[in-house]
Scaffold this motif. Structure first.
Motif, PDB file in Angstrom:
ATOM      1  N   GLY A 126      -0.205 -13.731-107.390  1.00 40.09           N
ATOM      2  CA  GLY A 126       0.221 -12.901-108.495  1.00 40.09           C
ATOM      3  C   GLY A 126      -0.760 -12.926-109.658  1.00 40.09           C
ATOM      4  N   GLU A 134       2.792  -9.650-113.468  1.00 41.17           N
ATOM      5  CA  GLU A 134       2.907  -8.275-112.999  1.00 41.17           C
ATOM      6  C   GLU A 134       3.892  -8.131-111.841  1.00 41.17           C
ATOM      7  OE1 GLU A 134      -1.051  -7.037-111.999  1.00 41.17           O
ATOM      8  OE2 GLU A 134      -1.520  -6.507-114.074  1.00 41.17           O
ATOM      9  N   GLU A 135       4.208  -9.242-111.185  1.00 42.98           N
ATOM     10  CA  GLU A 135       5.108  -9.205-110.044  1.00 42.98           C
ATOM     11  C   GLU A 135       6.326 -10.071-110.332  1.00 42.98           C
ATOM     12  OE1 GLU A 135       2.829 -10.233-106.561  1.00 42.98           O
ATOM     13  OE2 GLU A 135       1.082  -9.135-107.306  1.00 42.98           O
TER      14      GLU A 135
END
Length: 440
Positions: A160, A192-193
Motif C-alpha cells: 500500500g 490510498e487503500e
C-alpha cells in the motif's frame, strides 16, 4: 506496483533546494527581511549545529502563515507500542529471531497508532543508535500530525502506498520506494487503500547520507540526482487539530487551532525526500566470490568510528548474478555488525521458506547465520550460468550496536518459535582424505 504519482518533485540529494507555492513568497538576497513577502513569517529550521561543516550542515528557511512557536503546552500521552532506546524491560538476545507480518488489527488505526517497535539500540537522549518499527495502518491521519524530535524516519512501504503531507510539501511513496522525513519535520500520513504496512528505521544519530564510493569511482549505487524532494504545498486551515511530538522517547500532544503544515515557501537542505529503489545501480562481482552486502548500501548514518555505521540502509533489488566457481547466495557468516532484515516482495535468496513479505528477522552481532539447508544444497549443485534475480526486494538495517528487542515483540505470537530449525537439517559431509571414512 507504484501507480501514478500526481506530485512534482525537485531532484538532487542534499542540494540547496528552493520552492514556493505562491509566486513571490520566497525572498531573494536575504533570508529574514524586515517584512517577509505576503505577510508570512520567516523561520529557520536547523537540523545540525550552526557551526558544523558546510558539507554536512542541514538547515532550511521556511516562510509560513504562522510561526511554529504559536502553540499551547504539550502534555504526555500513552506511547502505545512505540518504544525508544534504551528499551526498558527489553531483551538483548543472542539467538536468531524471526517474525511473521503484523496481524491485522481489530479496529481502525492510523500510521502513528500502529507503530510497533521491534527493537532499538543506543540512547535516544545521546543521539546515537536507532529504533526499528513496523506499521500497519488501516486509516489515514485526520486532523492529526506527528513530529519526531528524536530522529529522522526512514520509511520502507511493503504493502500500500503512503501520501506524506509534510511541512515542505507532499510525497507519494509506494512499495519499491523509500522516504526519509527529517528530524523534527511535521507531517501526516494518508493511505490510498484499505490498509498499508511497512517498516520504519528511526535514526537517532547522524543524518542519512550517501556512502563514499571509494574504488568504485564517481558513479554507481544511488545517484544523487535520483532523489526527489517535494515542492512547496501548504495547508491554510483554522480548525482544532492534534499535534503529537516524540521527544526523549515519549509521546506528547497538544491541540492546535490551525494546521502546522502552513509553509508557503522554503529553501535549504533539510526536509523530506524519497527514492525509487529501481534506480539503484547495483554493483557486483564479474569474477568469483560473493561480495559483502556493504556494496548494496543505499544510505548510511555515520558514527564516530570510521567504517562502523550507526546504521546502513542496504537493499537488494533485481540484478544479474554471474560469479563463477562461487556459492552465490549469502554464505555462512558471523558479523560484528547487527543485521535486521525485511522483505518488500518475493523471496530472499538464502531462505527457501519462512521469510515472507512483511516479515522480519534479527541477527544480533556475532549471531551465526546463513542459508538454510534447502538453499545450501540447491546452490552447491547449481549450474553456474548467468542468473537474473527478479521479483524480489529484501533490505537490511545494519547497525554497529546490538539491538534490544522489546518485551512484547519478543513474546509476540507472530514471532516464529522454530527459526533455529532453518539450519537443523545441515548434515556432516566431511570425510578424511586418508581413510575416506567419516571421523568421529
Amino acid at each position: 506496483m507504484r501507480g501514478p504519482d500526481p506530485f512534482e518533485y525537485l531532484r538532487g540529494f542534499g542540494n540547496e533546494h528552493h520552492s514556493e507555492a505562491v509566486p513571490g513568497a520566497l525572498p531573494w538576497g536575504q533570508n529574514s527581511p524586515q517584512r517577509a513577502p505576503h505577510g508570512l513569517y520567516a523561520e529557520q529550521h536547523s537540523a545540525t549545529a550552526f557551526t558544523e561543516p558546510r558539507g554536512s550542515n542541514r538547515r532550511s528557511w521556511t516562510y509560513r502563515i504562522r510561526p511554529s512557536a504559536q502553540h499551547p503546552a504539550f502534555a504526555r500521552i500513552d506511547n502505545g507500542t512505540l518504544r525508544s532506546a534504551p528499551v526498558t524491560g527489553g531483551i538483548v538476545d543472542p539467538n536468531r529471531l524471526r517474525w511473521d507480518p503484523l496481524p491485522h488489527p481489530a479496529g481502525r488505526q492510523d500510521f502513528l497508532d500502529s507503530l510497533y517497535t521491534i527493537a532499538a539500540n543506543g540512547d535516544v537522549l545521546a543521539r546515537t543508535g536507532i529504533g526499528i518499527h513496523l506499521y500497519l495502518a488501516t486509516g489515514s491521519m485526520v486532523d492529526r500530525y506527528f513530529v519526531d524530535a528524536d530522529g529522522e524516519l526512514l520509511l520502507v512501504p511493503q504493502q500500500g502506498a503512503l501520501v506524506l503531507h509534510t511541512e515542505y510539501g507532499r510525497l507519494r511513496v509506494a512499495p519499491g520506494e523509500i522516504a526519509v522525513i527529517g528530524r523534527a519535520v511535521r507531517f501526516r500520513v494518508e493511505i490510498e487503500e484499505a490498509s498499508a504496512r511497512g517498516y520504519v528505521c528511526e535514526n537517532y544519530g547522524a543524518a542519512f547520507t550517501l556512502p563514499e564510493l571509494g574504488p568504485i569511482g564517481a558513479n554507481g549505487l544511488a545517484h544523487a540526482r535520483d532523489f526527489r524532494y517535494p515542492v512547496a504545498a501548504y495547508e491554510d486551515r483554522e480548525a482544532t487539530v492534534q499535534v503529537v511530538q516524540k521527544f526523549g522517547g515519549q509521546l506528547w500532544a497538544a491541540d492546535y487551532d490551525h494546521s502546522p503544515l502552513d509553509v508557503v515557501a522554503w529553501h535549504g537542505t533539510h526536509g523530506a525526500y524519497k527514492y525509487d529503489l529501481a534506480e539503484f545501480n547495483v554493483m557486483g562481482t564479474l569474477g568469483w566470490d560473493h561480495p559483502d552486502p556493504s556494496i548494496f548500501t543505499v544510505l548510511t548514518s555515520l558514527s564516530n568510528t570510521p567504517g562502523q555505521a550507526n546504521v546502513d540502509f542496504v537493499a537488494f533489488p533485481p540484478r544479474w548474478v554471474v560469479a563463477e566457481h562461487t556459492f552465490r547466495p549469502p554464505h555462512f557468516h558471523r558479523n560484528v555488525m547487527t543485521e535486521f532484515m525485511g522483505l518488500v516482495e518475493g523471496v530472499h535468496d538464502s531462505k527457501a521458506e519462512g521469510f515472507v513479505p512483511g516479515g522480519a528477522s534479527l541477527h544480533n552481532m556475532w549471531g551465526a547465520h546463513g542459508p538454510d539447508r534447502e538453499t545450501f544444497e540447491r546452490a552447491s549443485a547449481a549450474e553456474l550460468e548467468p542468473q537474473r534475480f527478479d521479483g524480489s526486494l529484501p533490505f537490511m538495517f545494519e547497525t554497529r550496536l546490538p539491538l534490544t528487542t522489546t518485551a512484547f515483540a519478543h513474546a509476540a505470537t507472530h514471532r516464529q518459535p522454530d527459526y533455529d530449525s532453518s539450519w537443523a537439517g545441515l548434515t556432516r559431509n566431511f570425510a578424511s582424505p586418508v581413510t575416506d571414512e567419516p571421523q568421529s
